[in-house]
Design an enzyme around this catalytic site. Structure first.
Site, mmCIF file in Angstrom:
data_model
loop_
_atom_site.group_PDB
_atom_site.id
_atom_site.type_symbol
_atom_site.label_atom_id
_atom_site.label_comp_id
_atom_site.label_asym_id
_atom_site.label_seq_id
_atom_site.Cartn_x
_atom_site.Cartn_y
_atom_site.Cartn_z
ATOM 1 N N GLY A 82 0.809 -1.212 0.000
ATOM 2 C CA GLY A 82 0.000 0.000 0.000
ATOM 3 C C GLY A 82 0.845 1.266 0.000
ATOM 4 O O GLY A 82 0.551 2.220 -0.733
ATOM 5 N N CYS A 83 1.906 1.258 0.787
ATOM 6 C CA CYS A 83 2.781 2.438 0.885
ATOM 7 C C CYS A 83 3.536 2.683 -0.416
ATOM 8 O O CYS A 83 3.777 3.828 -0.807
ATOM 9 C CB CYS A 83 3.760 2.253 2.038
ATOM 10 S SG CYS A 83 2.957 2.034 3.633
#
Length: 226
Positions: free
Chosen positions: A118-119
């Site tokens: 996600g990051c």
């Protein structure tokens, strides 16, 4: 025999008590009262049982960890609030301060950890939109608790075109309320205006990959209004 029977009847009659009408009425009233008082007494006992309040359970004492988390929640602020100041090193171990961006918009986004799915997607999308943000007088800074060396590797791997702040002591993270239970980082973003105030915020962020587009849309709206 007849005289004998009459004398016996007279003796029996003498022994029997005389009951008048008034005495009979009194007995009847006493019997009625006693019958009425019995169910009333039962009702009082029943109502007394119902009125008895249940015992309250004692609330467990809060741990130090829970108390600290509540204090962190008190640090939350909203749109229009002055953005907390900071001075923290970036991936090159250079000190970066909020005052360095005075007169500009700043996207300050917090993320859990380098090199996580996600990051990475969130960082890549901010990278794609970097020129567009710059055209609107806006800079971008990412923040996590990773070390400066880890940030540099993350930047080199995905060729990010903005700096990442190494908040290893989580001072900045806590001051912006970007936390959640378990000493974890809450994915959050704060759009700070040229005067150092919060213009918009997302806490928590929903959908890391598409989130940078939401920030861009909001920035355009704010710039158009001003």
């Amino acid at each position: 025999n007849l005289s004998h029977s009459l004398s016996a009847f007279r003796l029996t009659k003498r022994k029997m008590p005389m009951i008048t009408r008034s005495m009979a009425k009194k007995r009847k009233r006493d019997n009625t009262k006693s019958k009425q008082s019995e169910p009333a007494a039962k009702k009082q006992k029943t109502s007394a049982k119902k009125k008895a309040a249940p015992k309250k359970k004692k609330e467990p004492k809060k741990t130090k960890k829970q108390a600290n988390e509540e204090k962190e929640d008190d640090n939350e602020f909203g749109v229009g609030s002055v953005a907390p100041d900071f001075t923290i090193i970036n991936e090159k171990e250079k000190e970066i301060s909020l005052k360095d961006y005075k007169g500009k918009y700043l996207v300050l986004y917090f993320y859990p950890k380098d090199n996580t799915p996600g990051c990475t997607k969130e960082g890549q999308r901010f990278k794609d939109l970097k020129e567009e943000f710059s055209g609107l007088n806006c800079e971008i800074l990412g923040v996590s608790a990773d070390k400066a060396t880890a940030h540099q590797k993350f930047i080199d791997k995905y060729d990010f075109n903005f700096s990442l702040l190494a908040d290893t002591d989580r001072v900045l993270i806590k001051s912006y309320g970007a936390t959640k239970p378990g000493n974890k980082i809450q994915r959050s973003t704060f759009l700070i205006d040229p005067d150092g105030k919060i213009a918009a915020l997302w806490n928590p962020v929903r959908g890391a990959a598409k989130h940078p587009d939401q920030v861009m849309k909001k920035l355009k709206e704010i710039v158009a209004e001003n």
